[in-house]
Write a protein that holds these residues in place. Structure first.
Motif, PDB file in Angstrom:
ATOM      1  N   GLU A  11      41.154  32.340  46.543  1.00  0.00           N
ATOM      2  CA  GLU A  11      40.174  33.222  47.191  1.00  0.00           C
ATOM      3  C   GLU A  11      39.877  34.453  46.350  1.00  0.00           C
ATOM      4  O   GLU A  11      38.771  34.974  46.351  1.00  0.00           O
ATOM      5  N   GLU A  12      40.864  34.914  45.654  1.00  0.00           N
ATOM      6  CA  GLU A  12      40.711  36.085  44.797  1.00  0.00           C
ATOM      7  C   GLU A  12      39.595  35.864  43.774  1.00  0.00           C
ATOM      8  O   GLU A  12      38.725  36.707  43.581  1.00  0.00           O
ATOM      9  N   TRP A  15      36.193  35.628  45.364  1.00  0.00           N
ATOM     10  CA  TRP A  15      35.730  36.951  45.780  1.00  0.00           C
ATOM     11  C   TRP A  15      35.071  37.662  44.599  1.00  0.00           C
ATOM     12  O   TRP A  15      34.028  38.290  44.714  1.00  0.00           O
ATOM     13  N   LEU A  16      35.693  37.536  43.446  1.00  0.00           N
ATOM     14  CA  LEU A  16      35.127  38.161  42.246  1.00  0.00           C
ATOM     15  C   LEU A  16      33.800  37.510  41.881  1.00  0.00           C
ATOM     16  O   LEU A  16      32.860  38.171  41.453  1.00  0.00           O
ATOM     17  N   TRP A  17      33.761  36.208  42.040  1.00  0.00           N
ATOM     18  CA  TRP A  17      32.524  35.494  41.725  1.00  0.00           C
ATOM     19  C   TRP A  17      31.383  35.909  42.649  1.00  0.00           C
ATOM     20  O   TRP A  17      30.257  36.108  42.220  1.00  0.00           O
ATOM     21  N   LYS A  18      31.707  36.073  43.919  1.00  0.00           N
ATOM     22  CA  LYS A  18      30.674  36.500  44.877  1.00  0.00           C
ATOM     23  C   LYS A  18      30.181  37.896  44.511  1.00  0.00           C
ATOM     24  O   LYS A  18      28.998  38.201  44.597  1.00  0.00           O
ATOM     25  N   ARG A  19      31.089  38.717  44.097  1.00  0.00           N
ATOM     26  CA  ARG A  19      30.747  40.083  43.728  1.00  0.00           C
ATOM     27  C   ARG A  19      29.834  40.063  42.500  1.00  0.00           C
ATOM     28  O   ARG A  19      28.877  40.804  42.411  1.00  0.00           O
ATOM     29  N   ARG A 134      23.950  32.501  48.682  1.00  0.00           N
ATOM     30  CA  ARG A 134      23.834  33.943  48.598  1.00  0.00           C
ATOM     31  C   ARG A 134      22.583  34.359  47.822  1.00  0.00           C
ATOM     32  O   ARG A 134      22.492  35.459  47.292  1.00  0.00           O
TER      33      ARG A 134
END
Length: 314
Positions: A11-12, A15-19, A134
């Motif tokens: 998930e970490e 999360w960075l990828w989404k950011r 997204r």
DNA sequence: GCGACAG
DNA sequence: ATCTTGTCGC
């Protein structure tokens, strides 16, 4: 030696990828920025590009990344670049770009360095643009990182934001009459995310076109239709055909019963085609401390390196 | 257990 | 993405 696919990233990492996607998304331009895009006949458009990544069958790491440039409107291949790469990131729906885009950016970068006059004025990308979880699919990602107009072309509907490949959708498809016909794909928020396009008269399955970068949806759909000799736009189709061909010849000697004992990996240069300098497989992120940074990030690294966009004058 | 799942 | 032959049609 078929390496296995990495599992789903922690998930970490996601999360960075989404950011990363959220950051780069602010740089997307979803309107026409070039004069030829508004011209009824696209006059001024001379080179269209296509990219694709094909895989070695039993291997989820080894792949061939290809970039081709075709003349417009003739659609004849004037540049081809195929190179074997080692993919680091696994495929995760919604994050395709993190798996494939680094190699495509490299290919564009190399074209700029070696044959700038052949730089395409638009790139067709296998996958979605803003029609994405997204709003930032691989076509947007590649567009922002290269600053080139990009069009996302998917072969299947990505069911996001309320879009469903249900009976109603299938009925709309059935009603498409001739090649060039299309209907809008409206997301739950009332925004048109893309268009389902019947790419030619006798095609049953539509193409799902969406904006990648620096182009309006209307121009993207019109140009996509204008580049279809078959269902798949010729630039992407050629990139696909040639990358698969490259793989077939690269391990054809080892994979199947050797019919030609004397056949190494040297056969490639139909046109003005650099065959990837045959060095170490790209994608092996060198300056990366083993263990940390399991997955690549590149936005703030690649952007400054890219040349200023100034289309070559002919 | 069932449906989703760009490439 | 890839696994896969023949078959129907222009």
């Amino acid at each position: 030696m078929a390496r296995k696919a990495s599992g789903r990233p922690p998930e970490e990492a996601l999360w960075l990828w989404k950011r990363e996607q959220a950051l780069l998304k602010t740089l997307v331009v979803d309107r026409d920025t070039e004069a030829w895009q508004r011209d009824p006949a696209f006059s001024g458009l001379q080179r269209v590009g296509g990219v694709d990544v094909s895989f070695v069958k039993g291997d989820s790491v080894s792949a061939c990344a290809s970039l081709v440039v075709l003349s417009y409107p003739e659609l004849e291949v004037m540049y081809e670049d195929c190179r074997m790469v080692s993919l680091t990131a696994p495929y995760v729906s919604g994050f395709l770009a993190f798996r494939e885009v680094p190699f495509l950016v490299d290919a564009v970068q190399q074209l700029w360095e070696k044959e700038p006059r052949l730089m395409p004025q638009v790139l067709f990308v296998d996958g979605n643009g803003v029609l994405h979880h997204r709003g930032f699919g691989v076509a947007c990602h590649l567009g922002v990182l290269t600053d080139l107009p990009c069009i996302g072309v998917a072969k299947k509907l990505l069911q996001v934001d309320g879009l469903e490949n249900n009976a109603l959708h299938k009925e709309k498809i059935r009603l498409l009459k001739a090649g060039g016909d299309s209907f809008p794909l409206m997301g739950g928020s009332g925004t048109v995310l893309g268009m389902a396009l019947k790419s030619h008269d006798h095609s049953t399955k539509p193409l799902y076109v969406s904006v990648g970068h620096k182009m309006s949806l209307e121009a993207a759909v019109r140009l996509t239709h204008g580049c279809c000799k078959f269902r798949i736009p010729e630039p992407v189709r050629q990139a696909d055909i040639r990358s698969r061909d490259y793989i077939r010849r690269t391990l054809g000697v080892q994979g199947a019963p050797a019919l030609r004992p004397e056949r190494s990996k040297k056969a490639q240069s139909p046109k003005a085609c650099p065959q990837g300098a045959s060095e170490e497989p790209a994608g092996t992120f060198k300056g990366t401390p083993s263990g940390r940074e399991a997955y690549p990030r590149f936005s703030s690294v690649v952007l400054p390196r890219l040349p200023q966009l100034s289309l070559p004058l002919d």
